[in-house]
Motif scaffolding. Structure first.
Motif, short mmCIF file in Angstrom:
data_model
loop_
_atom_site.label_atom_id
_atom_site.label_comp_id
_atom_site.label_asym_id
_atom_site.label_seq_id
_atom_site.Cartn_x
_atom_site.Cartn_y
_atom_site.Cartn_z
N MET A 1 47.66 20.45 41.92
CA MET A 1 47.74 21.40 42.97
C MET A 1 47.04 23.19 42.92
O MET A 1 46.46 23.64 42.75
CB MET A 1 48.82 21.90 42.44
N SER A 2 47.43 23.69 44.22
CA SER A 2 46.53 24.53 45.48
C SER A 2 47.28 25.48 44.56
O SER A 2 47.98 25.66 44.79
CB SER A 2 45.90 24.02 46.39
N MET A 3 46.20 26.90 43.73
CA MET A 3 47.12 28.02 43.74
C MET A 3 47.48 28.97 44.59
O MET A 3 45.91 29.13 45.78
CB MET A 3 46.41 28.85 43.25
N PRO A 4 47.95 29.28 44.60
CA PRO A 4 48.50 30.62 46.15
C PRO A 4 47.99 31.63 46.38
O PRO A 4 47.23 32.62 44.95
CB PRO A 4 50.26 30.90 45.44
N ALA A 5 47.28 31.83 47.10
CA ALA A 5 46.12 33.46 47.59
C ALA A 5 46.79 34.43 47.46
O ALA A 5 45.97 35.35 47.74
CB ALA A 5 44.89 32.41 49.16
N ALA A 6 47.95 34.52 48.07
CA ALA A 6 48.53 35.53 48.31
C ALA A 6 49.77 35.93 46.60
O ALA A 6 50.03 34.78 46.71
CB ALA A 6 49.30 35.62 49.14
N LEU A 7 49.97 37.26 47.14
CA LEU A 7 51.12 37.08 46.17
C LEU A 7 52.71 37.40 47.29
O LEU A 7 52.58 38.21 48.05
CB LEU A 7 50.92 38.85 44.74
N ALA A 34 45.78 46.10 48.15
CA ALA A 34 45.79 46.86 46.85
C ALA A 34 47.13 47.61 46.64
O ALA A 34 47.99 48.03 47.87
CB ALA A 34 45.21 47.98 45.89
N LEU A 35 47.90 47.88 45.75
CA LEU A 35 49.54 48.00 46.23
C LEU A 35 49.72 49.05 44.62
O LEU A 35 49.80 48.23 43.85
CB LEU A 35 50.24 47.33 45.89
N VAL A 36 50.15 50.14 45.10
CA VAL A 36 49.96 51.37 44.22
C VAL A 36 51.63 52.33 43.81
O VAL A 36 52.15 52.04 44.50
CB VAL A 36 49.40 52.42 43.94
N LEU A 141 36.58 39.72 32.93
CA LEU A 141 35.95 37.77 32.62
C LEU A 141 36.85 36.90 32.66
O LEU A 141 36.34 36.08 32.43
CB LEU A 141 36.01 38.81 31.16
N GLN A 142 38.08 37.49 33.49
CA GLN A 142 38.86 36.39 33.63
C GLN A 142 39.10 35.95 34.87
O GLN A 142 38.92 36.70 36.34
CB GLN A 142 40.33 36.70 33.79
N GLU A 143 38.06 35.25 35.20
CA GLU A 143 36.81 35.00 36.92
C GLU A 143 37.75 34.32 37.94
O GLU A 143 37.87 34.81 39.07
CB GLU A 143 36.21 34.39 36.60
N GLU A 144 39.09 33.62 37.02
CA GLU A 144 39.76 32.38 38.00
C GLU A 144 41.14 33.64 38.27
O GLU A 144 41.45 32.85 39.37
CB GLU A 144 40.14 31.48 36.96
N ALA A 145 40.80 34.77 37.58
CA ALA A 145 41.88 35.58 39.04
C ALA A 145 41.87 36.22 39.83
O ALA A 145 41.01 37.07 39.84
CB ALA A 145 42.56 36.96 37.69
N ARG A 146 42.86 36.14 40.38
CA ARG A 146 42.57 36.54 41.98
C ARG A 146 43.65 38.05 41.77
O ARG A 146 43.65 38.47 43.07
CB ARG A 146 43.81 35.70 42.59
N GLY A 175 35.54 41.72 46.71
CA GLY A 175 35.51 39.66 46.64
C GLY A 175 37.31 38.75 47.18
O GLY A 175 37.23 37.84 46.86
N GLY A 176 38.21 39.65 47.97
CA GLY A 176 39.10 39.17 48.39
C GLY A 176 40.53 39.07 46.52
O GLY A 176 41.82 38.55 47.25
N GLY A 177 39.86 39.62 45.63
CA GLY A 177 41.10 39.75 45.07
C GLY A 177 42.17 41.11 45.52
O GLY A 177 42.18 41.40 46.00
N MET A 178 43.58 40.85 44.75
CA MET A 178 44.71 41.66 45.39
C MET A 178 45.09 42.42 43.41
O MET A 178 44.27 42.49 42.37
CB MET A 178 45.80 41.25 44.88
N VAL A 179 45.68 43.65 43.89
CA VAL A 179 45.88 44.45 42.60
C VAL A 179 46.52 44.96 42.54
O VAL A 179 47.36 46.02 43.80
CB VAL A 179 44.82 45.72 42.51
N ILE A 180 47.77 45.01 41.58
CA ILE A 180 48.68 46.31 41.70
C ILE A 180 48.62 47.03 40.75
O ILE A 180 48.71 46.25 39.41
CB ILE A 180 50.11 45.42 41.04
N ALA A 181 48.85 48.42 40.47
CA ALA A 181 49.08 49.26 39.42
C ALA A 181 50.52 49.66 39.39
O ALA A 181 50.76 50.94 40.42
CB ALA A 181 47.60 50.46 39.31
N ALA A 182 50.81 50.52 38.59
CA ALA A 182 51.85 51.27 38.16
C ALA A 182 51.04 52.29 37.21
O ALA A 182 49.99 52.83 36.07
CB ALA A 182 52.73 50.81 37.46
N THR A 183 51.66 53.57 38.19
CA THR A 183 50.46 54.78 37.86
C THR A 183 51.46 56.17 38.17
O THR A 183 52.12 56.74 38.41
CB THR A 183 49.01 54.86 38.44
#
Lengths: 199, 222
Positions: A1-7, A34-36, A141-146, A175-183
């Motif tokens: 199963m391929s992992m989704p590349a987007a949220l 990124a989403l804040v 250290l969670q390299e697989e995390a996108r 590197g193609g990572g996505m971030v959601i931060a609550a702040t």
């Protein structure tokens, strides 16, 4: 199963303790974005992050998330454990090996958050800001995390810590990572989308 | 597999150093066993006859001592969320936690049980059989305590809830372990059967309790 590349979050409804917090929320996040999340206390920022992480079941709606790493309210650090033990454990848990000329992912992670001089301190001796830095270092250290989900990542951090966090997030997004931060505090991340949750 | 080993090593270290280690339950068991003769009197026949039951009972209560810490801290400091999102399943984590609890915290119980049995006037072979019964019962005691600890994690007055959940579930172990000692003492030939029953209970707990613990933890996280 391929992992989704987007949220993809569609038509989400969340409640906590029987009270509805969110209804009809949709989020689409592509690689590198990124989403804040902002909004007053109690509007569901943490619950939304926990739902995306899969810790809370939504009342309605679908969440399709890539492999993710979660930075919660708690630092998940034990007062008796040393910094190097804590980071070594996280590295082992996520399948890293070090030594034999491979370089040391643990020290890279600690360096990235400016903790290299604290390796032999126990976590109980660290200040709140240093604990936060260690928890953020562990995330890398969670390299697989996108996707990184960060709950108040910067609250206890000083200016230098925030700058290091911003660098880390910028690198991850490059590197193609996505971030959601609550702040509640300004993060100073470039071209991040914003979403304000209202009561 | 490497991840599982890493979790066990960490949990073992935290259980033996971080949260007091074996000293608390061991001191509790020692104190209980030292006080009982003061309560029931110095008659050697009565003490010897009471020894198997009293020792099994003390071990059961000692196993509840650390149950609150098994998951309570992990829930409040965010460790449980980290584990829930890690490559290690909560079921495996629960089994590992119980194994770490036995090997880092509860291990003195059979030793104390043996010494106490001798002091209460049991003969060597009977004391040895009772001690072996405790060895076989420890995994079951730890798993049941852990199950109660998982259900009560983060609840106010968790200690009370743990005692009320775990104690009834541990009754079979109490009966079998005491039964081992009594059968050996009286030479009824049923010590072996009681040993096997104690071991069987532990195996059954190993097959079931980790799933129950994982389900309880999942509920606590929501």
């Amino acid at each position: 199963m391929s992992m989704p590349a987007a949220l993809q979050v569609s038509n989400l409804a969340l409640s906590r303790g029987g009270r509805t917090l969110l209804r009809g929320l949709s989020i689409m996040l592509e690689a590198g974005e990124a989403l804040v999340l902002t909004g007053p206390n109690g509007t569901g920022k943490t619950t939304l992050l926990r739902a995306i992480a899969g810790l809370v079941r939504p009342d309605e709606g679908d969440i399709i998330a890539p492999p993710l790493a979660y930075l919660g309210h708690g630092e998940a650090l034990k007062p008796s454990e040393t910094v190097i033990d804590a980071i070594s454990f996280a590295a082992r848990l996520h399948g890293h090996v070090w030594g034999d000329g491979k370089g040391d992912v643990r020290m890279d992670a600690l360096n990235a958050m400016g903790l290299s001089k604290r390796v032999l301190h126990t976590c109980g001796q660290l200040s709140a800001g240093q604990k936060r830095r260690l928890a953020i270092a562990r995330l890398t250290l969670q390299e697989e995390a996108r996707l990184w989900l960060m709950d108040e990542p910067a609250a206890p951090l000083d200016a230098a810590g925030r700058a290091l966090l911003a660098d880390l997030v910028a690198d991850f997004r490059k590197g193609g990572g996505m971030v959601i931060a609550a702040t509640h505090t300004g993060l100073g991340w470039t071209d991040a989308q914003a979403l304000e949750l209202r009561p | 597999m490497k991840a599982l080993r890493a979790v066990f090593v960490r949990e073992w270290r935290l259980a033996s150093a971080g949260g007091g280690g074996p000293a608390g339950p061991a001191a509790f068991m020692l104190a209980a066993l030292a006080l009982v003769p003061l309560a029931i009197g110095p008659d050697p026949d009565i003490l010897r006859a009471a020894a198997p039951g009293v020792i099994a009972f003390a071990a059961l209560l000692a196993s509840l001592q650390g149950a609150e810490r098994m998951f309570g801290d992990d829930l409040s400091d965010g460790t449980l969320e980290l584990y829930a999102l890690s490559p290690v399943s909560l079921t495996a984590l629960s089994a590992i936690k119980a194994a770490a609890y036995v090997s880092a915290v509860l291990w003195p119980a059979p030793v104390i049980g043996f010494v106490a049995a001798m002091a209460y006037g049991m003969d060597g072979p009977s004391a040895g059989a009772l001690s072996l019964g405790l060895v076989l019962a420890l995994p079951g005691l730890a798993l049941v305590s852990g199950f109660a600890g998982a259900l009560a994690a983060g609840v106010k007055r968790a200690g009370l809830l743990i005692a009320l959940i775990a104690a009834p579930l541990q009754v079979p172990l109490l009966v079998f372990v005491a039964g081992v000692g009594r059968a050996a003492l009286e030479g009824t030939g049923l010590a072996g059967a009681n040993l096997m029953l104690a071991g069987a209970f532990s195996l059954a707990a190993l097959a079931l309790a980790p799933f129950g613990m994982a389900a309880a933890l999942k509920g606590r996280l929501e």
